[in-house]
Design an enzyme around this catalytic site. Structure first.
Site, mmCIF file in Angstrom:
data_model
loop_
_atom_site.group_PDB
_atom_site.id
_atom_site.type_symbol
_atom_site.label_atom_id
_atom_site.label_comp_id
_atom_site.label_asym_id
_atom_site.label_seq_id
_atom_site.Cartn_x
_atom_site.Cartn_y
_atom_site.Cartn_z
ATOM 1 N N ASP A 58 52.706 135.590 -17.521
ATOM 2 C CA ASP A 58 53.082 134.493 -16.620
ATOM 3 C C ASP A 58 53.514 135.044 -15.285
ATOM 4 O O ASP A 58 54.671 135.373 -15.099
ATOM 5 C CB ASP A 58 54.198 133.676 -17.277
ATOM 6 N N GLU A 87 55.753 129.572 -7.850
ATOM 7 C CA GLU A 87 55.532 128.498 -8.830
ATOM 8 C C GLU A 87 56.784 128.284 -9.670
ATOM 9 O O GLU A 87 57.143 127.161 -9.992
ATOM 10 C CB GLU A 87 54.350 128.857 -9.748
ATOM 11 N N GLU A 88 57.432 129.396 -10.029
ATOM 12 C CA GLU A 88 58.490 129.324 -11.039
ATOM 13 C C GLU A 88 59.715 128.511 -10.630
ATOM 14 O O GLU A 88 60.251 127.765 -11.429
ATOM 15 C CB GLU A 88 58.935 130.735 -11.447
ATOM 16 N N ASP A 120 47.173 129.687 -15.688
ATOM 17 C CA ASP A 120 48.622 129.908 -15.772
ATOM 18 C C ASP A 120 49.129 129.550 -17.168
ATOM 19 O O ASP A 120 50.133 128.875 -17.332
ATOM 20 C CB ASP A 120 49.350 129.081 -14.692
ATOM 21 N N HIS A 152 58.744 133.815 -19.967
ATOM 22 C CA HIS A 152 60.034 133.924 -19.259
ATOM 23 C C HIS A 152 61.053 134.848 -19.948
ATOM 24 O O HIS A 152 62.249 134.726 -19.709
ATOM 25 C CB HIS A 152 60.682 132.533 -19.063
HETATM 26 ZN ZN LIG Z 1 53.430 130.418 -14.805
#
Ligand SMILES: [Zn+2]
Length: 465
Positions: free
Chosen positions: A289, A323-324, A351, A421
């Site tokens: 990610d 993006e996060e 993604d 994450h």
């Molecule tokens: Zn992502």
């Protein structure tokens, strides 16, 4: 023999139009599996640079690295698009434990992105467990002065794990907001992970419009420790939880989307985007990610060239920033596209991790989808079978209008949330071959859309329910 192979390759490359689509897809997949660059780029991004949180030194390094690698491909144009991004830093490793009458039990926690710090001495309070916002609301005033423990688990019965994620991501994003409004002093959120392990999973949270005095620190706890805490609470609901974190939010800083393009030979003013996001969380190195999506998207441009395909439309790779924890890059790109009156006809985002590709989800009209289904048989030899309507991707979302076809690459998602994450989102968790299959699958769809256009796709005879 070598000369003959060279000659054949040359003939193939200058004579793509005479080939069938089957032939072209075979060339694309062969190129990716024997000569792909995605894995090599990912190695650098993950192991030489590492986690790339927006506004960090590593994010800037990733911008410069991917820009220079795109320039080496000899595409028509490579540039940086300025975008202001939020900057948040985790600070020292977080500490967490709970204390019962007999025991002090250490737990694995991490601050959620955007959270405030605790006091330097930490925060200790009684805990109240909830599994939903409805439960929280029913408790009302009772949470005052306490730490709210959101323990809603991802639903293991859902085969599409993103649905299970969507089912409880709100507790991470808005938990501190809802609990803060009721006077809670802190929030602990069960990690969004289907597996039982010791890793806390971070992710973004927001205080929305909450006044400063109601903003409370929020952290994620590993699934194993969430279970331990829940069991301990059943025996002793007077136990106290302690945690300490010293994360910090800074002023916005200047960063960039990285863009490269091949100009279209026939319709240069029709734009097709392929992309992923360059930023990542900081606990691991962001390989799945979304390092995977970044390098796959870069390889689409290269694989088109290597396979001798000259696109009719302008193909752009866009490596989105932020993006996060803000989506600023995606919003900025769409804003600029609109301002420049660019006609975007197609956008594809990767993604969802670098796992074995299964297909695509399409955000488009039924009429377009029915035409796309005519390509299913072309993908069958590569075990790509998932062609459904659905969500495309966060970064390309802002491009949505009535004409554009938005697409998300759909890899197998069973293991994605083991890494998402967390500290184990690392290079070793990505399989080279799976990553390359994804890049080839993306390139094939880009090739077909470019060839047939979104309005002139061949009609499919057999409609799907
Ligand atoms: Zn992502």
């Amino acid at each position: 023999m070598k000369q003959l192979t060279l000659l054949l390759t040359l003939l193939l490359s200058i004579n793509v139009t005479a080939q069938t689509d089957q032939d072209v897809l075979k060339t694309i997949y062969s190129q990716s599996l024997t000569n792909g660059k995605a894995y090599q780029w990912l190695d650098h991004l993950s192991n030489q640079i590492g986690g790339r949180l927006s506004g960090s030194v590593n994010a800037e390094k990733a911008v410069q690295y991917t820009k220079s690698e795109l320039e080496k491909l000899g595409v028509d144009k490579v540039w940086l698009q300025e975008v202001m991004v939020p900057k948040w830093e985790r600070g020292d490793k977080e500490v967490g434990y709970f204390t019962t009458i007999n025991n002090k039990i250490d737990v694995n926690i991490c601050a959620l992105g955007g959270s405030i710090a605790t006091a330097d001495s930490g925060l200790e309070a009684a805990v109240i467990e909830v599994k939903s916002f409805e439960e929280l609301e029913a408790l009302g005033d009772q949470v005052k002065g306490k730490i709210v423990f959101f323990n809603g688990a991802m639903n293991p019965e859902l085969i599409h794990t993103f649905e299970a994620y969507g089912g409880c991501s709100k507790q991470r994003y808005a938990g501190a907001y809802e609990a803060g409004k009721l006077g809670a002093v802190g929030v602990i959120v069960r990690s969004l992970n289907l597996r039982q392990d010791d890793l806390p999973h971070t992710g973004s949270m927001s205080y929305m419009d909450l006044p400063n005095e109601q903003r409370i620190p929020s952290a994620a706890i590993s699934t194993n420790d969430a279970n331990k805490l829940s069991e301990a609470l059943q025996k002793d609901n007077n136990l106290t939880f302690y945690f300490k974190q010293n994360c910090q939010q800074f002023e916005d800083v200047l960063s960039y989307n990285v863009i490269g393009e091949i100009r279209g030979s026939e319709y240069p003013n029709e734009f097709m985007v392929v992309g992923g996001h360059l930023d990542s969380w900081d606990l691991g190195d962001g390989s799945h990610d979304d390092g995977a999506g970044v390098v796959q998207s870069m390889d689409v441009l290269r694989l088109l060239k290597e396979s001798g395909i000259k696109p009719k439309r302008t193909i752009r790779v866009v490596l989105f920033m932020n993006e996060e924890n803000g989506l600023r890059g995606g919003k900025k790109y769409a804003e600029e596209a609109k301002r420049n009156n660019e006609n975007h006809v197609f956008a594809l985002e990767s993604d969802s991790g670098g796992f074995t590709p299964r297909g695509f989800s399409f955000d488009c009209s039924d009429a377009v989808l029915n035409k796309v289904l005519g390509w299913e048989s072309l993908f069958k030899p590569y075990l790509i079978h998932y062609f459904e309507k659905g969500y495309s991707g966060a970064d390309i979302g802002p491009l949505k209008n009535d004409n554009i076809v938005l697409v998300g690459l759909r890899p197998d998602s069973q293991r994605y949330f083991d890494h998402h994450h967390a500290a184990n989102d690392t290079f070793d968790a990505v399989n080279k071959r799976e990553l390359e299959l994804g890049a080839a699958t993306m390139t094939s769809l880009v090739y077909l859309f470019d060839k047939y256009g979104t309005n002139t796709l061949p009609e499919v005879k057999q409609f799907k329910d």
